[in-house]
Design a protein around this motif. Structure first.
Motif, short mmCIF file in Angstrom:
data_model
loop_
_atom_site.label_atom_id
_atom_site.label_comp_id
_atom_site.label_asym_id
_atom_site.label_seq_id
_atom_site.Cartn_x
_atom_site.Cartn_y
_atom_site.Cartn_z
N UNK A 119 -78.54 -67.55 -36.59
CA UNK A 119 -79.60 -68.49 -36.94
C UNK A 119 -80.49 -68.82 -35.75
N UNK A 120 -80.04 -68.47 -34.54
CA UNK A 120 -80.83 -68.76 -33.35
C UNK A 120 -82.00 -67.78 -33.25
N UNK A 121 -83.20 -68.26 -32.99
CA UNK A 121 -84.37 -67.37 -32.95
C UNK A 121 -84.35 -66.36 -31.81
N UNK A 122 -83.51 -66.59 -30.78
CA UNK A 122 -83.44 -65.65 -29.66
C UNK A 122 -82.52 -64.46 -29.94
N UNK A 123 -81.70 -64.54 -30.96
CA UNK A 123 -80.71 -63.49 -31.23
C UNK A 123 -81.18 -62.62 -32.39
N UNK A 124 -81.27 -61.31 -32.13
CA UNK A 124 -81.70 -60.36 -33.14
C UNK A 124 -80.54 -59.81 -33.96
N UNK A 125 -79.39 -59.62 -33.32
CA UNK A 125 -78.23 -59.06 -34.02
C UNK A 125 -76.97 -59.39 -33.26
N UNK A 126 -75.86 -59.53 -33.99
CA UNK A 126 -74.56 -59.72 -33.38
C UNK A 126 -73.55 -58.88 -34.16
N UNK A 127 -72.75 -58.10 -33.43
CA UNK A 127 -71.81 -57.17 -34.06
C UNK A 127 -70.41 -57.41 -33.54
N UNK A 128 -69.45 -57.56 -34.45
CA UNK A 128 -68.05 -57.73 -34.05
C UNK A 128 -67.39 -56.35 -34.01
N UNK A 129 -66.77 -56.03 -32.87
CA UNK A 129 -66.13 -54.72 -32.69
C UNK A 129 -64.62 -54.78 -32.86
N UNK A 130 -64.02 -55.87 -32.47
CA UNK A 130 -62.56 -55.96 -32.54
C UNK A 130 -62.18 -57.42 -32.65
N UNK A 131 -60.97 -57.66 -33.18
CA UNK A 131 -60.50 -59.05 -33.30
C UNK A 131 -59.00 -59.10 -33.08
N UNK A 132 -58.56 -60.06 -32.28
CA UNK A 132 -57.14 -60.30 -32.02
C UNK A 132 -56.90 -61.79 -32.19
N UNK A 133 -56.24 -62.15 -33.28
CA UNK A 133 -55.97 -63.56 -33.59
C UNK A 133 -57.28 -64.34 -33.63
#
Length: 223
Positions: free
Chosen positions: A60-74
């Protein structure tokens, strides 16, 4: 000769950091990076109870174009984010001076609201240039240690622990956190340090990782 600098900056003066951590209970740490431009931070870890909400706020921040999650641990996840802004800031200063970010993480508690950095510059002149850029643009960095790798080794600082990491590790060892069975837990250590359990866990894990890598791996294996 390259020089390593440890410094802190208030969160509200590090636009990228404040963008990610604004209005949310999430701790963020950057992966080791070699900046090539000021629009992308390749990877960072976020740790918190509600990462989905964190992602929604980030997008929702106007400065961020994209965010991608690559991995998750807990409750921790590895992300890449693409972002942009028009002002000269800390990242631009690092790019301009050819710096390598070795370590950077947010710290928010009753005593501090800041980002901690450990950065390598190609030489002292570029470090001075970086400091001047920050000063010219009103970025209030506070420099802690400045040293070369040779100086660090001679001074017995080969582990490159920050003061906070050393304090947490020493307390954990003294109180029997690493014994089997354990004689204390994160809650008790956190209470003595006056910070959250999450922050305590991160200090101990980061510090232990540095000590073990330096002790067990050869220079060719240790990044």
């Amino acid at each position: 000769m390259s020089v390593i600098v440890e410094f802190t900056v208030p969160t509200d003066e590090f636009l990228f950091g404040s963008t990610l951590t604004a209005n949310c209970d999430v701790a963020v740490s950057l992966e080791e990076i070699i900046p090539t431009d000021a629009t992308t931070i390749p990877y960072f870890w976020a740790t918190g109870a509600d990462l989905e909400a964190f992602e929604r706020r980030a997008l929702a921040d106007p400065h961020i174009d994209a965010i991608t999650q690559f991995d998750r641990i807990d409750d921790s996840a590895l992300y890449r984010v693409d972002w942009h802004h028009d002002d000269v800031g800390l990242l631009e200063a690092l790019v301009e001076t050819g710096a390598v970010v070795l370590e950077a993480y947010s710290e928010e508690n009753a005593e501090a609201n800041r980002w901690n950095f450990r950065v390598r510059f190609p030489n002292h002149d570029l470090l001075g240039q970086f400091y001047n850029v920050c000063t010219d643009h009103g970025i209030a960095i506070t420099i802690g240690r400045v040293y070369t790798l040779t100086e660090a080794s001679r001074a017995g600082r080969a582990f490159e622990l920050t003061p906070d990491q050393r304090e947490a590790l020493v307390l954990a060892v003294r109180e029997g956190y690493f014994k089997v069975p354990r004689e204390t837990d994160l809650g008790e250590i956190a209470a003595e340090l006056g910070i959250s359990q999450q922050a305590t866990s991160k200090r101990i894990r980061r510090g232990a990782d540095k000590v073990l890598r330096t002790s067990l791996l050869s220079p060719a294996e240790y990044r």
